[in-house]
Design an enzyme around this catalytic site. Structure first.
Site, PDB file in Angstrom:
ATOM      1  N   ASP A  19      -8.900  -1.635   5.526  1.00 47.39           N
ATOM      2  CA  ASP A  19      -8.568  -0.230   5.087  1.00 47.39           C
ATOM      3  C   ASP A  19      -8.572   0.549   6.279  1.00 47.39           C
ATOM      4  O   ASP A  19      -9.774   1.202   6.628  1.00 47.39           O
ATOM      5  CB  ASP A  19      -9.561   0.318   4.042  1.00 47.39           C
ATOM      6  CG  ASP A  19      -9.026  -0.032   2.685  1.00 47.39           C
ATOM      7  OD1 ASP A  19      -8.080  -0.686   2.708  1.00 47.39           O
ATOM      8  OD2 ASP A  19      -9.548   0.477   1.690  1.00 47.39           O
TER       9      ASP A  19
ATOM     10  N   ASP B 210     -16.455   0.190  -0.397  1.00 50.71           N
ATOM     11  CA  ASP B 210     -15.226  -0.181  -1.051  1.00 50.71           C
ATOM     12  C   ASP B 210     -14.146  -0.519   0.060  1.00 50.71           C
ATOM     13  O   ASP B 210     -13.232  -0.927  -0.413  1.00 50.71           O
ATOM     14  CB  ASP B 210     -14.691   0.955  -2.225  1.00 50.71           C
ATOM     15  CG  ASP B 210     -14.681   2.172  -1.382  1.00 50.71           C
ATOM     16  OD1 ASP B 210     -15.636   2.673  -1.130  1.00 50.71           O
ATOM     17  OD2 ASP B 210     -13.608   2.696  -1.162  1.00 50.71           O
ATOM     18  N   ASN B 211     -14.616  -0.167   1.171  1.00 50.48           N
ATOM     19  CA  ASN B 211     -13.684  -0.462   2.225  1.00 50.48           C
ATOM     20  C   ASN B 211     -14.131  -1.716   2.959  1.00 50.48           C
ATOM     21  O   ASN B 211     -13.900  -2.150   4.206  1.00 50.48           O
ATOM     22  CB  ASN B 211     -13.655   0.500   3.258  1.00 50.48           C
ATOM     23  CG  ASN B 211     -12.732   1.674   2.466  1.00 50.48           C
ATOM     24  OD1 ASN B 211     -12.035   1.654   1.738  1.00 50.48           O
ATOM     25  ND2 ASN B 211     -12.924   2.782   3.145  1.00 50.48           N
TER      26      ASN B 211
ATOM     27  N   LYS C 127       1.048  -1.284  -0.146  1.00 50.89           N
ATOM     28  CA  LYS C 127      -0.002   0.065  -0.032  1.00 50.89           C
ATOM     29  C   LYS C 127       0.957   1.045   0.043  1.00 50.89           C
ATOM     30  O   LYS C 127       1.608   1.180   0.959  1.00 50.89           O
ATOM     31  CB  LYS C 127      -0.962  -0.082   1.252  1.00 50.89           C
ATOM     32  CG  LYS C 127      -2.011   1.255   1.541  1.00 50.89           C
ATOM     33  CD  LYS C 127      -2.967   0.991   2.135  1.00 50.89           C
ATOM     34  CE  LYS C 127      -3.842   2.216   2.439  1.00 50.89           C
ATOM     35  NZ  LYS C 127      -5.158   1.783   3.302  1.00 50.89           N
TER      36      LYS C 127
ATOM     37  N   ARG D 259       0.383  -5.375   3.388  1.00 42.26           N
ATOM     38  CA  ARG D 259      -0.828  -5.988   4.157  1.00 42.26           C
ATOM     39  C   ARG D 259      -0.755  -7.477   3.432  1.00 42.26           C
ATOM     40  O   ARG D 259      -0.503  -7.724   2.388  1.00 42.26           O
ATOM     41  CB  ARG D 259      -1.964  -5.226   3.350  1.00 42.26           C
ATOM     42  CG  ARG D 259      -1.966  -3.978   3.597  1.00 42.26           C
ATOM     43  CD  ARG D 259      -3.245  -3.263   3.916  1.00 42.26           C
ATOM     44  NE  ARG D 259      -3.802  -3.195   2.538  1.00 42.26           N
ATOM     45  CZ  ARG D 259      -4.784  -2.208   2.151  1.00 42.26           C
ATOM     46  NH1 ARG D 259      -5.790  -1.810   3.299  1.00 42.26           N
ATOM     47  NH2 ARG D 259      -5.555  -2.449   0.972  1.00 42.26           N
TER      48      ARG D 259
END
Ligand code: AMP
Ligand code: MG
Length: 504
Positions: free
Chosen positions: A277, A267-268, A128, A191
Site C-alpha cells: 500500500d 491494515d497496510n 486497485k 498489483r
C-alpha cells in the site's frame, strides 16, 4: 522494446489468453469477501507496463499493446476463469482501532503461477481503483492517476532495490474524473503479491470474537505462504514469530535506504512482511531523522526514526489478534521478542555493508550514531552521501571534496571521516574492493518525490514517456547509468515544498 522469451514454463506463448487464473482465496468461507465484478471505466488506455513484472507471470510485455490487455487490467473485461472479489479486513489507523475497512477499491482477480528466483510460486493479481465495493465506506472506489503512478514506480523501484514488496504490472487510465482536493483523472493499477492478507485481516476476526474464522485465515496463510510451518510444534506461534522477523527485516531495509512508508496502519502491514500500500511514501533526501513524509500525519506517528518501533507495535497488534489461536500470553510474547533481535541484527548488518565494513567492532554502533548526528546537523542528502562515501580513498583525504560538499558543517564531517578511516585501516580495507561492495548496497537512484512529480505532470498531459524512462532508471538503482546522472540529483528549488498526503 526488446522482447525476451517468457521465463515461465507453464505459460505457453506469453499471450493474455493463456494466463492461467485460479483463486484460492475464493475457496475461503464467504464471510471473508464479497464476489463482485470491477466497474468498467470509459475508453481506457495504457499508461505504463512493467516488463519485468509481466515476465514474472509469463506474460509477454508486448501484450500490453493489445486492447484486450487494457480492457482486462482496467476491469472492463473479466478473464474467463477469474472469480473477482473484494476482501474484508479491519485495522488500527494511527494507533486507533478503526473497525471494519476492507478492499474499498481493490478487486482480486485471482492468481497465476509465477517464477520468482526460479522457485515456482503463485501471484495474486489485484486491480486497485476498479470501482466501489461493499467496503468502500464513503469512498468512490477509484484511484487517481497521480497516486497510481507513484505506487507503480515505487513498487518496481523497491523490488529492484531488493526490498520485499508487492509488484506492479501496469497502470491503465481513463479520462473519467473523480474529486479529490481538485478533480483528477482516474487510473487502475494492477498489483501482484503471493497474498494481500494484512495484519488487519486477523484483527478483523479477533475483534469480532470469531476464533474459527481466525483459524481458517491462519491456516490459509500457512498453507499458501508458510508451508514449512505446517509441521511446526506450535504452528500459530511459529507463524507470528516468522511474521515478526520478516517485518523487522523489511523495516531494517527501509531504514537502510531511507524509505518512509507514511501510513503504517495495521491494515497496510502485509502478513508476508512485504511493503504494501504505497500512498504518501517518501525517500529520505536532506537527512532528518524525524522527517515525516505524509503531510496528513501531523503528529509524526510514522516519522522515519519511529518506523522500527511502529513495526513492533503493529506486530503486537497482530499478536493480540492471534492470542486465541496461540493460547498463552507468554507464547505470544516469546514470538514477538524475535522482532527486536531480528531488527537490530538486520539494521546492524545493513549499516556495516553501507559503510563497507567487513568486520565487527564494539564501537561500531557509536560510529553509526555519530554519522547520523553529523548528517542530521548538515541535512546531508541521504542517498548521495552513502553513494559518494563508496568513493572515499583511505589515504587521500583531499579526494573527499564531493562527499564533504554535502555537509554545511564540513569540520564535523572531517572529524567523523577521521574515525572512519582509522576504522577502515584496522581491518585493512582495500579501496577498490570496498568501493565495489558499497556501490552494490548504496543505490545511486531512488524515487525522489520530484522525479515522480515530473512523470505525473507529464502524464496528466497525456505524455506517459517519463514514467517509462524513470522506471528504466529505477530498475537498475545500483548501476552508474551513463547519461542518466541527472536522475540522481537532489530536488531542485521548485520541488522543495512538494507535499504528499493520504489523498489518492
Ligand atoms: P489507505 O489509507 O489507502 O490504506 O486506505 C484505507 C482504507 O480506505 C482501505 O480500506 C481502502 O480500501 C479504503 N479507501 C481508500 N481510498 C478509497 C476510495 N477512493 N474508495 C474506496 N475506498 C477507499
Ligand atoms: Mg491500505
Amino acid at each position: 522494446m526488446m522482447i525476451e522469451p517468457p521465463v515461465n514454463a507453464v505459460h505457453l506463448d506469453g499471450r493474455l489468453e493463456q494466463l492461467p487464473i485460479s483463486n484460492e482465496f475464493a475457496g475461503l468461507p464467504e464471510a471473508f469477501y464479497t464476489r463482485l465484478s470491477p466497474t468498467p471505466l470509459p475508453a481506457p488506455y495504457l499508461v505504463a507496463v512493467s516488463a519485468a513484472a509481466a515476465r514474472l507471470i509469463g506474460l509477454d510485455p508486448e501484450q500490453a499493446r493489445r486492447d484486450e490487455f487494457v480492457e482486462t487490467f482496467t476491469g472492463n473485461r473479466v478473464l474467463p476463469q477469474s472469480t473477482p472479489l473484494a476482501a474484508v479486513y479491519s485495522g488500527h489507523q494511527f494507533g486507533v482501532w478503526a473497525g471494519q475497512l476492507g478492499d474499498g477499491r481493490a478487486i482480486l482477480l485471482g492468481e497465476t503461477p509465477a517464477n520468482i528466483d526460479a522457485a515456482p510460486q503463485r501471484l495474486e493479481l489485484q486491480l486497485k481503483g476498479a470501482g466501489a465495493t461493499p467496503y468502500s465506506r464513503m469512498g468512490d472506489g477509484r484511484a487517481v492517476l497521480r497516486s497510481s503512478i507513484r505506487e507503480f514506480l515505487c513498487s518496481e523501484a523497491m523490488a529492484a532495490l531488493g526490498i520485499p514488496t508487492t509488484r506492479a504490472l501496469c497502470i491503465t487510465g481513463s479520462d473519467q474524473m473523480v474529486m479529490r482536493e481538485m478533480p483528477e483523472t482516474t487510473a487502475v493499477a494492477t498489483r501482484m503479491a503471493p497474498s494481500f492478507v494484512r495484519f488487519g485481516s486477523f484483527e478483523h476476526w479477533y475483534y469480532k470474537g470469531r476464533t474459527e474464522e481466525l483459524r481458517v485465515l491462519a491456516d490459509h496463510v500457512i498453507e499458501r505462504c508458510y508451508p514449512h510451518l505446517r509441521e511446526a510444534a506450535r504452528p500459530y506461534q511459529a507463524l507470528l514469530s516468522e511474521v515478526a522477523q520478516r517485518t523487522a527485516r523489511m523495516i531494517a531495509q527501509w531504514q537502510a535506504v531511507g524509505f518512509m512508508h507514511g501510513v503504517m496502519n495495521t491494515d497496510n502491514m502485509s502478513i508476508l512482511g512485504i511493503t504494501l500500500d504505497y500512498g504518501p511514501f517518501g525517500f529520505m533526501e536532506a537527512f532528518d531523522a524525524h522527517h515525516i513524509c505524509n503531510h496528513t500525519d501531523s503528529q509524526g506517528r510514522y516519522a522515519y526514526n519511529v518506523q522500527p518501533q511502529v513495526g513492533h507495535w503493529n506486530c503486537y497488534a497482530l499478536g493480540q489478534a492471534m492470542l486465541p489461536l496461540i493460547g498463552e500470553v507468554d507464547d505470544v510474547h516469546e514470538a514477538l521478542a524475535t522482532y527486536q533481535t531480528e531488527y537490530t541484527a538486520a539494521f546492524d548488518a545493513a549499516m556495516h555493508a553501507k559503510l563497507g565494513l567487513a568486520t565487527r567492532e564494539e564501537q561500531d554502533g557509536k560510529l553509526f550514531d555519530e554519522l547520523f548526528a553529523v548528517m542530521q546537523k548538515s541535512r546531508a542528502d541521504f542517498t548521495l552521501f552513502f553513494r559518494r562515501l563508496g568513493d572515499l580513498r583511505i589515504d587521500d583525504p583531499a579526494g573527499d571534496a564531493p562527499i564533504r560538499d554535502l555537509f554545511i558543517d564540513r569540520a564535523a564531517f572531517d572529524a567523523w571521516a577521521l574515525q572512519y578511516r582509522s576504522r577502515l585501516r584496522r581491518e585493512a580495507s582495500q579501496d577498490d574492493q570496498r568501493h565495489e561492495q558499497m556501490h552494490r548496497v548504496n543505490p545511486k537512484y531512488v524515487l525522489r518525490n520530484y522525479l515522480a512529480q515530473v512523470a505525473i505532470e507529464k502524464a496528466q498531459d497525456r505524455d506517459f514517456s517519463e514514467i517509462a524512462r524513470l522506471l528504466a532508471v529505477l530498475e537498475h538503482p545500483y548501476d552508474e547509468q551513463a547519461g542518466n546522472e541527472h536522475y540522481a540529483a537532489p530536488a531542485p528549488d521548485w520541488a522543495s515544498h512538494l507535499e504528499v498526503s493520504c489523498s489518492s
